[in-house]
Write a protein that holds these residues in place. Structure first.
Motif, short mmCIF file in Angstrom:
data_model
loop_
_atom_site.label_atom_id
_atom_site.label_comp_id
_atom_site.label_asym_id
_atom_site.label_seq_id
_atom_site.Cartn_x
_atom_site.Cartn_y
_atom_site.Cartn_z
N GLU A 127 -13.35 -41.53 -5.23
CA GLU A 127 -13.86 -40.01 -5.13
C GLU A 127 -12.93 -39.03 -5.70
O GLU A 127 -11.45 -38.89 -5.61
CB GLU A 127 -13.62 -39.88 -3.49
N THR A 128 -13.33 -38.25 -6.72
CA THR A 128 -12.54 -37.11 -7.26
C THR A 128 -12.50 -35.77 -6.40
O THR A 128 -13.63 -35.36 -6.18
CB THR A 128 -13.00 -36.95 -8.67
N ALA A 129 -11.36 -35.66 -5.75
CA ALA A 129 -11.51 -34.34 -5.33
C ALA A 129 -9.97 -33.50 -5.18
O ALA A 129 -9.03 -34.12 -5.48
CB ALA A 129 -11.60 -34.74 -3.77
N ALA A 130 -10.05 -32.25 -5.10
CA ALA A 130 -8.90 -31.54 -5.19
C ALA A 130 -8.10 -31.70 -3.86
O ALA A 130 -8.81 -31.33 -2.62
CB ALA A 130 -9.13 -30.20 -5.55
N HIS A 131 -6.67 -31.72 -3.59
CA HIS A 131 -6.04 -31.74 -2.85
C HIS A 131 -4.68 -31.08 -3.00
O HIS A 131 -4.54 -31.01 -4.12
CB HIS A 131 -5.60 -33.24 -2.20
N THR A 132 -4.00 -30.71 -2.04
CA THR A 132 -2.48 -30.47 -2.00
C THR A 132 -1.70 -31.10 -1.38
O THR A 132 -1.78 -31.40 -0.38
CB THR A 132 -2.61 -28.90 -1.49
N ASN A 173 -8.26 -39.88 -6.96
CA ASN A 173 -9.16 -40.66 -7.32
C ASN A 173 -9.83 -41.69 -6.55
O ASN A 173 -10.97 -42.02 -6.43
CB ASN A 173 -8.64 -41.65 -8.80
N PHE A 174 -8.93 -42.05 -5.56
CA PHE A 174 -9.35 -42.85 -4.42
C PHE A 174 -8.91 -42.44 -3.21
O PHE A 174 -7.82 -41.77 -2.98
CB PHE A 174 -8.54 -44.24 -4.72
N VAL A 175 -9.70 -42.69 -1.99
CA VAL A 175 -9.33 -42.53 -0.94
C VAL A 175 -9.14 -43.90 -0.16
O VAL A 175 -10.19 -44.88 -0.18
CB VAL A 175 -10.26 -41.53 -0.04
N ILE A 176 -8.13 -44.40 0.09
CA ILE A 176 -7.86 -45.59 0.91
C ILE A 176 -7.86 -45.50 2.42
O ILE A 176 -7.05 -44.83 2.78
CB ILE A 176 -6.66 -46.19 0.17
N PHE A 177 -8.39 -46.32 3.18
CA PHE A 177 -8.58 -46.31 4.66
C PHE A 177 -7.89 -47.48 4.96
O PHE A 177 -7.97 -48.72 4.66
CB PHE A 177 -10.07 -46.14 5.02
#
Length: 98
Positions: free
Chosen positions: A43-48, A58-62
């Protein structure tokens, strides 16, 4: 490991824990690597991050493993590249009774 994790965490990742930054030689030092059970999504998403700097993920790891932290490196199973963990979030699993 919770019941939810037992069926959903079907992948592994190797964590290289941040130890220190050696300013004398300009190198980051990492500790002994360890493996975690996890699952992930691309997932490409903007974060702070914690310092307020904007970045794209680029990745969300659970994972339920509490050891990984910001500045550690993570290498997903099947990938050669190691990526820095820039943000760690916690999800409330009480809805699932866990």
């Amino acid at each position: 490991m919770s019941e939810t994790a037992a069926w959903s965490y079907t992948n592994t990742a190797t964590i290289y824990p941040f130890a220190s930054y050696d300013s004398w030689v300009g190198e980051t030092v990492y500790g002994e690597p360890y493996e975690i059970k996890c699952t992930w999504i691309a997932e490409t998403a903007a974060h702070t991050d914690a310092s307020g700097k904007l970045f794209n993920s680029n990745f969300v790891i659970f994972t339920e493993d509490a050891r990984p932290k910001e500045l550690d490196l993570i290498q997903l199973s099947g990938y050669e590249e190691r990526r820095e963990i820039k943000l760690k979030l916690h999800w409330d699993m009480s809805f699932f009774g866990e």
